[in-house]
Design a protein around this motif. Structure first.
Motif, short mmCIF file in Angstrom:
data_model
loop_
_atom_site.label_atom_id
_atom_site.label_comp_id
_atom_site.label_asym_id
_atom_site.label_seq_id
_atom_site.Cartn_x
_atom_site.Cartn_y
_atom_site.Cartn_z
N GLN A 240 0.83 -1.21 0.00
CA GLN A 240 0.00 0.00 0.00
C GLN A 240 0.86 1.26 0.00
OE1 GLN A 240 -3.43 0.19 2.50
NE2 GLN A 240 -3.96 -1.97 2.20
N LEU A 241 2.01 1.18 0.66
CA LEU A 241 2.94 2.30 0.64
C LEU A 241 3.43 2.55 -0.79
CD1 LEU A 241 4.01 4.07 2.99
CD2 LEU A 241 6.07 2.66 2.98
N ALA A 242 3.70 1.45 -1.51
CA ALA A 242 4.16 1.55 -2.90
C ALA A 242 3.07 2.11 -3.81
CB ALA A 242 4.59 0.17 -3.40
N SER B 114 -0.99 7.02 2.22
CA SER B 114 -0.39 7.63 3.41
C SER B 114 -0.46 6.67 4.58
CB SER B 114 -1.13 8.92 3.78
OG SER B 114 -2.46 8.61 4.19
N TYR B 115 0.31 6.98 5.65
CA TYR B 115 0.27 6.15 6.84
C TYR B 115 -1.16 6.07 7.38
CZ TYR B 115 5.41 6.33 7.24
OH TYR B 115 6.75 6.21 7.03
N LYS B 116 -1.85 7.21 7.36
CA LYS B 116 -3.22 7.26 7.89
C LYS B 116 -4.16 6.39 7.07
CE LYS B 116 -6.78 10.54 9.38
NZ LYS B 116 -7.16 11.98 9.48
N SER B 117 -4.02 6.44 5.74
CA SER B 117 -4.88 5.63 4.87
C SER B 117 -4.63 4.14 5.09
CB SER B 117 -4.63 5.98 3.40
OG SER B 117 -5.01 7.29 3.12
N ILE B 118 -3.35 3.79 5.23
CA ILE B 118 -3.00 2.38 5.47
C ILE B 118 -3.60 1.92 6.80
CG2 ILE B 118 -1.09 0.77 5.89
CD1 ILE B 118 0.62 2.56 4.03
N ALA B 119 -3.51 2.78 7.81
CA ALA B 119 -4.06 2.45 9.13
C ALA B 119 -5.56 2.19 9.04
CB ALA B 119 -3.77 3.58 10.12
N VAL B 120 -6.26 3.04 8.31
CA VAL B 120 -7.71 2.87 8.15
C VAL B 120 -8.02 1.59 7.39
CG1 VAL B 120 -9.78 3.83 7.05
CG2 VAL B 120 -8.20 5.34 8.28
N ASN B 121 -7.29 1.35 6.30
CA ASN B 121 -7.53 0.17 5.47
C ASN B 121 -7.31 -1.13 6.23
OD1 ASN B 121 -8.11 1.80 3.28
ND2 ASN B 121 -6.05 1.66 2.40
N LEU B 122 -6.31 -1.13 7.12
CA LEU B 122 -5.96 -2.36 7.84
C LEU B 122 -6.55 -2.41 9.24
CD1 LEU B 122 -2.19 -2.74 6.79
CD2 LEU B 122 -4.23 -3.69 5.71
N GLU C 221 11.61 4.80 -0.31
CA GLU C 221 11.92 4.55 -1.72
C GLU C 221 12.78 3.31 -1.90
OE1 GLU C 221 12.19 7.50 -0.21
OE2 GLU C 221 10.47 8.49 -1.16
N ASP C 222 13.82 3.18 -1.05
CA ASP C 222 14.71 2.02 -1.15
C ASP C 222 13.99 0.73 -0.76
OD1 ASP C 222 16.75 3.61 -2.01
OD2 ASP C 222 17.81 3.68 -0.09
N ALA C 223 13.10 0.84 0.22
CA ALA C 223 12.34 -0.35 0.65
C ALA C 223 11.46 -0.86 -0.48
CB ALA C 223 11.49 0.00 1.87
N ILE C 224 10.78 0.06 -1.15
CA ILE C 224 9.90 -0.32 -2.26
C ILE C 224 10.71 -0.90 -3.41
CG2 ILE C 224 8.35 0.59 -4.04
CD1 ILE C 224 7.43 2.66 -1.88
N ALA C 225 11.84 -0.24 -3.72
CA ALA C 225 12.69 -0.69 -4.83
C ALA C 225 13.23 -2.09 -4.56
CB ALA C 225 13.84 0.29 -5.04
N ARG C 226 13.70 -2.34 -3.34
CA ARG C 226 14.26 -3.66 -3.02
C ARG C 226 13.18 -4.73 -3.02
NH1 ARG C 226 19.16 -4.13 0.97
NH2 ARG C 226 19.92 -3.03 -0.86
N ALA C 227 12.02 -4.39 -2.49
CA ALA C 227 10.93 -5.37 -2.45
C ALA C 227 10.48 -5.74 -3.86
CB ALA C 227 9.76 -4.80 -1.66
N LYS C 228 10.47 -4.77 -4.76
CA LYS C 228 10.09 -5.06 -6.15
C LYS C 228 11.18 -5.86 -6.85
CE LYS C 228 6.88 -1.24 -6.99
NZ LYS C 228 6.60 -0.02 -7.77
N GLU C 229 12.44 -5.55 -6.54
CA GLU C 229 13.56 -6.26 -7.15
C GLU C 229 13.49 -7.76 -6.85
OE1 GLU C 229 18.47 -6.48 -6.82
OE2 GLU C 229 17.35 -4.93 -5.75
#
Length: 209
Positions: A159-161, A165-173, A197-205
């Motif tokens: 969801q971050l990717a 936002s943190y707030k939206s993720i909190a509501v969704n989960l 950014e690095d977290a998303i890039a590494r997770a996608k890699e």
């Protein structure tokens, strides 16, 4: 019209290359158009010869067969290269495959195995000996990188990717913003990164998300 597939042999052992040449030229569907004992000379003439398949020794004087394979595949991607070697080493197999080889056989393969390999390559297959096939499977099993993230952390990062936002993720989960931050902190630690950014890039890699 000549429908035979044209083959180049790159092999520094004269007896081996002559043996391959005799076997191939005795078949109906293939013919050897050139034999070289090093990659450098072969590469100079490939543009003119335009072979369908190259039989490449892995250990050659000067430029190695793996390096030569990489250069040839970059310039002529439609040419199929089959590595032929005395080595049955999974690391060498991976190097050859990563360089662009489509198959891998040992030098003790006989006429039937050699022609079968050429047939498979011609049909878009990946010929290799049974022993090497088993080693590749085992090596893939050893090299599989498991997702270190928990299911909840994976959802948070996904969801971050997506730009949430943190707030939206909190509501969704249905969790607190502090819990979202806690998950993200753990994600950074597990992926050994310091920012989103690095977290998303590494997770996608590594296809975690």
């Amino acid at each position: 019209m000549n429908l035979q597939k044209e083959i180049i042999i790159i092999e520094d052992n004269c007896d081996v290359s002559k043996g391959f040449e005799l076997l191939i030229n005795s078949s109906e569907n293939y013919r050897v158009i050139a034999v070289y004992d090093n990659c450098e000379d072969a590469i100079k003439n490939i543009k003119k010869l335009r072979p369908d398949i190259i039989l490449m020794d892995i250990d050659l004087p000067g430029m190695s067969g793996i390096e030569g394979t990489s250069i040839i595949k970059n310039k002529y991607p439609k040419i199929d290269i089959i590595m032929i070697t005395v080595f049955e080493n999974s690391e060498r197999v991976f190097e050859a495959m990563c360089a662009g080889a489509i198959g891998y056989l040992t030098k003790n393969n006989g006429y039937q195995e050699l022609i079968k390999a050429l047939d498979e390559a011609s049909k878009g297959g990946a010929p290799m000996s049974a022993n090497i096939a088993r080693m590749i499977v085992k090596s893939f099993e050893k090299n599989v990188i498991e997702n270190p993230l928990s299911k909840k952390e994976t959802v948070v990062l996904t969801q971050l990717a997506e730009g949430k936002s943190y707030k939206s993720i909190a509501v969704n989960l249905d969790i607190s913003v502090d819990t979202v931050k806690f998950h993200i902190k753990n994600i950074y630690i597990k992926l050994q990164v310091n920012n989103k950014e690095d977290a998303i890039a590494r997770a996608k890699e590594f296809k975690y998300i």
